[in-house]
Design a protein around this motif. Structure first.
Motif, PDB file in Angstrom:
ATOM      1  N   ARG A 121     -60.097 -21.717 -17.716  1.00 35.25           N
ATOM      2  CA  ARG A 121     -61.427 -22.245 -17.434  1.00 35.25           C
ATOM      3  C   ARG A 121     -62.451 -21.400 -18.169  1.00 35.25           C
ATOM      4  O   ARG A 121     -62.454 -20.177 -18.076  1.00 35.25           O
ATOM      5  CB  ARG A 121     -61.729 -22.235 -15.951  1.00 35.25           C
ATOM      6  CG  ARG A 121     -63.191 -22.605 -15.643  1.00 35.25           C
ATOM      7  CD  ARG A 121     -63.459 -22.679 -14.181  1.00 35.25           C
ATOM      8  NE  ARG A 121     -63.148 -24.051 -13.781  1.00 35.25           N
ATOM      9  CZ  ARG A 121     -63.350 -24.516 -12.555  1.00 35.25           C
ATOM     10  NH1 ARG A 121     -63.840 -23.734 -11.627  1.00 35.25           N
ATOM     11  NH2 ARG A 121     -63.061 -25.762 -12.275  1.00 35.25           N
ATOM     12  N   ILE A 122     -63.331 -22.082 -18.905  1.00 34.34           N
ATOM     13  CA  ILE A 122     -64.474 -21.429 -19.542  1.00 34.34           C
ATOM     14  C   ILE A 122     -65.680 -21.744 -18.676  1.00 34.34           C
ATOM     15  O   ILE A 122     -65.932 -22.909 -18.350  1.00 34.34           O
ATOM     16  CB  ILE A 122     -64.700 -21.954 -20.969  1.00 34.34           C
ATOM     17  CG1 ILE A 122     -63.496 -21.638 -21.846  1.00 34.34           C
ATOM     18  CG2 ILE A 122     -65.974 -21.350 -21.554  1.00 34.34           C
ATOM     19  CD1 ILE A 122     -63.554 -22.276 -23.217  1.00 34.34           C
ATOM     20  N   THR A 123     -66.418 -20.728 -18.266  1.00 34.67           N
ATOM     21  CA  THR A 123     -67.629 -20.903 -17.471  1.00 34.67           C
ATOM     22  C   THR A 123     -68.797 -20.354 -18.276  1.00 34.67           C
ATOM     23  O   THR A 123     -68.774 -19.195 -18.687  1.00 34.67           O
ATOM     24  CB  THR A 123     -67.512 -20.170 -16.125  1.00 34.67           C
ATOM     25  OG1 THR A 123     -66.374 -20.681 -15.418  1.00 34.67           O
ATOM     26  CG2 THR A 123     -68.753 -20.365 -15.286  1.00 34.67           C
ATOM     27  N   GLY A 149     -81.151 -24.215 -16.688  1.00 40.01           N
ATOM     28  CA  GLY A 149     -82.270 -24.845 -17.363  1.00 40.01           C
ATOM     29  C   GLY A 149     -81.873 -26.053 -18.191  1.00 40.01           C
ATOM     30  O   GLY A 149     -82.735 -26.783 -18.664  1.00 40.01           O
ATOM     31  N   PHE A 150     -80.571 -26.280 -18.388  1.00 38.48           N
ATOM     32  CA  PHE A 150     -80.095 -27.437 -19.131  1.00 38.48           C
ATOM     33  C   PHE A 150     -79.614 -28.500 -18.149  1.00 38.48           C
ATOM     34  O   PHE A 150     -78.904 -28.193 -17.182  1.00 38.48           O
ATOM     35  CB  PHE A 150     -78.936 -27.074 -20.061  1.00 38.48           C
ATOM     36  CG  PHE A 150     -79.350 -26.324 -21.289  1.00 38.48           C
ATOM     37  CD1 PHE A 150     -79.642 -27.004 -22.456  1.00 38.48           C
ATOM     38  CD2 PHE A 150     -79.448 -24.940 -21.279  1.00 38.48           C
ATOM     39  CE1 PHE A 150     -80.030 -26.307 -23.594  1.00 38.48           C
ATOM     40  CE2 PHE A 150     -79.833 -24.247 -22.404  1.00 38.48           C
ATOM     41  CZ  PHE A 150     -80.128 -24.930 -23.569  1.00 38.48           C
ATOM     42  N   LEU A 168     -74.021 -23.487 -13.832  1.00 37.99           N
ATOM     43  CA  LEU A 168     -72.827 -23.021 -14.527  1.00 37.99           C
ATOM     44  C   LEU A 168     -72.018 -24.221 -15.000  1.00 37.99           C
ATOM     45  O   LEU A 168     -71.697 -25.109 -14.207  1.00 37.99           O
ATOM     46  CB  LEU A 168     -71.965 -22.148 -13.618  1.00 37.99           C
ATOM     47  CG  LEU A 168     -72.580 -20.834 -13.154  1.00 37.99           C
ATOM     48  CD1 LEU A 168     -71.658 -20.140 -12.162  1.00 37.99           C
ATOM     49  CD2 LEU A 168     -72.874 -19.931 -14.334  1.00 37.99           C
ATOM     50  N   LEU A 169     -71.687 -24.248 -16.275  1.00 39.86           N
ATOM     51  CA  LEU A 169     -70.859 -25.296 -16.842  1.00 39.86           C
ATOM     52  C   LEU A 169     -69.420 -24.800 -16.843  1.00 39.86           C
ATOM     53  O   LEU A 169     -69.124 -23.747 -17.398  1.00 39.86           O
ATOM     54  CB  LEU A 169     -71.301 -25.616 -18.280  1.00 39.86           C
ATOM     55  CG  LEU A 169     -70.430 -26.595 -19.051  1.00 39.86           C
ATOM     56  CD1 LEU A 169     -70.496 -27.986 -18.427  1.00 39.86           C
ATOM     57  CD2 LEU A 169     -70.854 -26.643 -20.510  1.00 39.86           C
ATOM     58  N   GLY A 225     -74.489 -13.944 -28.251  1.00 41.62           N
ATOM     59  CA  GLY A 225     -74.361 -13.675 -26.835  1.00 41.62           C
ATOM     60  C   GLY A 225     -75.003 -14.722 -25.949  1.00 41.62           C
ATOM     61  O   GLY A 225     -74.993 -14.579 -24.736  1.00 41.62           O
ATOM     62  N   TYR A 226     -75.579 -15.770 -26.534  1.00 40.54           N
ATOM     63  CA  TYR A 226     -76.266 -16.783 -25.733  1.00 40.54           C
ATOM     64  C   TYR A 226     -75.579 -18.115 -25.892  1.00 40.54           C
ATOM     65  O   TYR A 226     -75.324 -18.527 -27.015  1.00 40.54           O
ATOM     66  CB  TYR A 226     -77.731 -16.909 -26.170  1.00 40.54           C
ATOM     67  CG  TYR A 226     -78.483 -17.963 -25.390  1.00 40.54           C
ATOM     68  CD1 TYR A 226     -78.898 -17.706 -24.097  1.00 40.54           C
ATOM     69  CD2 TYR A 226     -78.736 -19.205 -25.935  1.00 40.54           C
ATOM     70  CE1 TYR A 226     -79.567 -18.680 -23.373  1.00 40.54           C
ATOM     71  CE2 TYR A 226     -79.405 -20.168 -25.223  1.00 40.54           C
ATOM     72  CZ  TYR A 226     -79.818 -19.900 -23.938  1.00 40.54           C
ATOM     73  OH  TYR A 226     -80.469 -20.856 -23.215  1.00 40.54           O
ATOM     74  N   PRO A 227     -75.287 -18.798 -24.849  1.00 44.65           N
ATOM     75  CA  PRO A 227     -75.358 -18.360 -23.455  1.00 44.65           C
ATOM     76  C   PRO A 227     -74.135 -17.526 -23.089  1.00 44.65           C
ATOM     77  O   PRO A 227     -73.091 -17.659 -23.708  1.00 44.65           O
ATOM     78  CB  PRO A 227     -75.371 -19.687 -22.688  1.00 44.65           C
ATOM     79  CG  PRO A 227     -74.610 -20.627 -23.541  1.00 44.65           C
ATOM     80  CD  PRO A 227     -74.888 -20.204 -24.958  1.00 44.65           C
TER      81      PRO A 227
END
Length: 145
Positions: A49-51, A56-57, A116-117, A34-36
């Motif tokens: 789209r994957i978000t 923190g990165f 958010l990536l 479940g992370y991230p």
């Protein structure tokens, strides 16, 4: 934990081995799967789209790789020495998240905004694989004289 054995189905499903392997792999996820957290959004028929929440990165700590039909997103943090926490609720761990992509899906771009990536994907089906209309030619009737 509930497990499913797909072995009997292999005998009757020719060419679906990859599908069953994906189902087995998804049912055997680890506890840290479940992370991230992430979302998968369908923007139109062929765009996705994957978000991922990667607070923190920094961008240079993230690596995005597409190998065949697998998208791999990795995050590696450098350990900060000399910090003593009273309470640590923010996860500071490395991660690797894999996404199984359908055929002809490729990564078109990635950007990071407010922790958010966003990874943009597009399905590009080759012309030879697209459905096409087949005209029905009328038949000539031969008359018996």
């Amino acid at each position: 934990m509930r497990t499913v054995d797909f072995t009997p189905l292999y005998r009757n499903a020719i060419g679906f081995d990859r599908l069953f392997n994906m189902m087995e792999a998804s049912s055997a996820k680890s506890a840290s799967a479940g992370y991230p957290p992430y979302n998968i959004e369908q923007q139109d028929e062929n765009k996705y789209r994957i978000t991922m929440a990667v607070a923190g990165f920094a961008e240079e700590q993230l690596d995005i790789t597409q190998k065949e039909n697998v998208l791999i997103v990795r995050g590696e943090r450098n350990a900060e020495e000399g910090k003593s926490y009273i309470y640590q609720g923010i996860a500071e761990r490395d991660f690797e998240r894999k996404f199984q992509l359908a055929d002809y899906v490729k990564v078109t771009g990635a950007n990071m905004v407010n922790g958010l990536l966003h990874v943009d994907l597009e399905r590009e089906i080759p012309e030879a694989m697209k459905p096409r209309k087949i005209a029905i030619n009328g038949s000539n009737l031969i008359e018996n004289s």
